[in-house]
Scaffold this motif. Sequence first.
Motif: not given
Length: 423
Positions: A310-316
Motif C-alpha cells: 500500500v501507498f497513500q494519497r490525500t484528497a485535495k
Amino acid sequence: MMNGAAASDSQGKCPFMEQEGWDFTNPDLLEQGIPIAEFAELRKTAPVWWNEQAPGKGGGFHDGGYWVISRHKDIRDISKNAADWSTAENGAIIRFEDDMSQDQIDVTKAILINQDPPEHTQKRKIVSRAFTPKAVGALEEKLDASARRIVKAAAESGKGDFVHQVAVDLPLEAIADLLGVPEADRVKLFDWSNSMMNADDPEFTTDPMTASAEILGYGYNMAEARRKCPADDIVTTLVNADVDGHALDEAEFGFFFILLTVAGNETTRNAITHGMNAFLDNPDQWELFKKERPATAIDEIVRWATPVNVFQRTAKNDVEIDGQLIKKGQRVGLFYGSANFDEDVFDDPYTFNIMRDPNPHLGFGGNGTHFCVGANLARMEISLMFNALADLVPDITKLEQPRRLRHGWINGIKELQVDYGVK
C-alpha cells in the motif's frame, strides 16, 4: 504469501469490520500474509471503507484514520488523477512508528515519491535518465553474469537461506553499480537500508533514524568526491543536475540517494523471494518455466509478490468514489495487495499462472505520475535471476515455510530455507 482467514461468518457479516482496533496497516497483519479474504470482502461489500485508528495508533498520523481503497479500478484512477489527489500533503508512506512526530514525518516529504507535479515531474526527469531502456539494457550482460555467479555460489553450499544467498545480491549490485558504490561498501548499504525500512520487526534493532543518517552521510561524501572527480554514475548525474536552472540542494540530493538505495534493493529482493516461493508451492509452474521461459512470467511474479502492499494519497478536494464522499484532507490507502487479486480484472486471481496475459497488475505502483521509475530494471533482474536458477539449480526444493517480515506496508520475506538440489 497470503493470509487465508475467513472473510465472513455464516450470516454474511464481515467480522473484521466490527473488530475494535482492526487496521490494514497493522504490522502484525502482513507478518501473516496479505489479508486476501478481508480484501475480497471489501471489494464486494465496501470498496471504500473507513479504517478508524485510535489516538496514538495511527502509525505516526493523528487524524483518526484513512479510507481503504480496495478495487483495482479505483486505485488506478486515483493514481492517474493528480488534480484531486496529493502525495505531497501527507506523503506516500501510510504508516510510520506510532510515536513518530509530525516534524519527523514532514522531513520525508523531500523524497521524490512524496512530491506532486510539477516539482515531482521536474526532478523525476533527472533520475529517469539512468533508467531508460538503453541505460538498463547496457547492464544486462554484467547482471546476467552476476546472477549466475550468485546462484552458483549458493548451489555450492548445498542448502541454506535463499533470501541472503540469492535474492539479496543482484538488486543490491545493480543499484550499487548505478550509484557508483564500491563493492567493499555494499554490505553497509544493505544493512542501513534494512534498518531504515524494517523498524517494525524486532529482529532489526538498529534505530531507523540512525541508519537514515548513515546513508545520508555516505551519500554526501560520495557527492563531494564526484564533484572533484566525476564518474559515469547516478551520483555524478545528481550533483550536476539542473532543474529549470536550479541545482539540487544538499537535502534534495540526499533524499534522492536514500530513495534509490532503498527502493532499488528492498522491493526487487522481495519479488524474487516471493517468486521462488510461488514456484516451489506450484511445481507445475516451475516445470513450465524451465521448459518454456515465457516472458509473461515476470509480471505474474510481480503481481503475486506485490512487494509494496500500500501507498497513500490525500484528497485535495471533496471527492466521491463508489458513492462514498471522501473529504478534502482525508487520507486514502491504495492497497495494491487487494487490486492485484481483483476478480473483476484477473481470471482466477488466486492461482499463480506464469502464462497470464494480459496482466495489468499494479505491482509497480499503478499507472500515473508515480509509476516505478526502475520498473524496467526490476523486470530485467527478475528475468535474469530466474533464468539462472532454472539453468543452474533446476531441482531446488523448499525445506521450511518462509519467515515473513513484520511490517505495516512492505510484503516481505526474511528467510526461505531451501535445498538447491545439487548432487
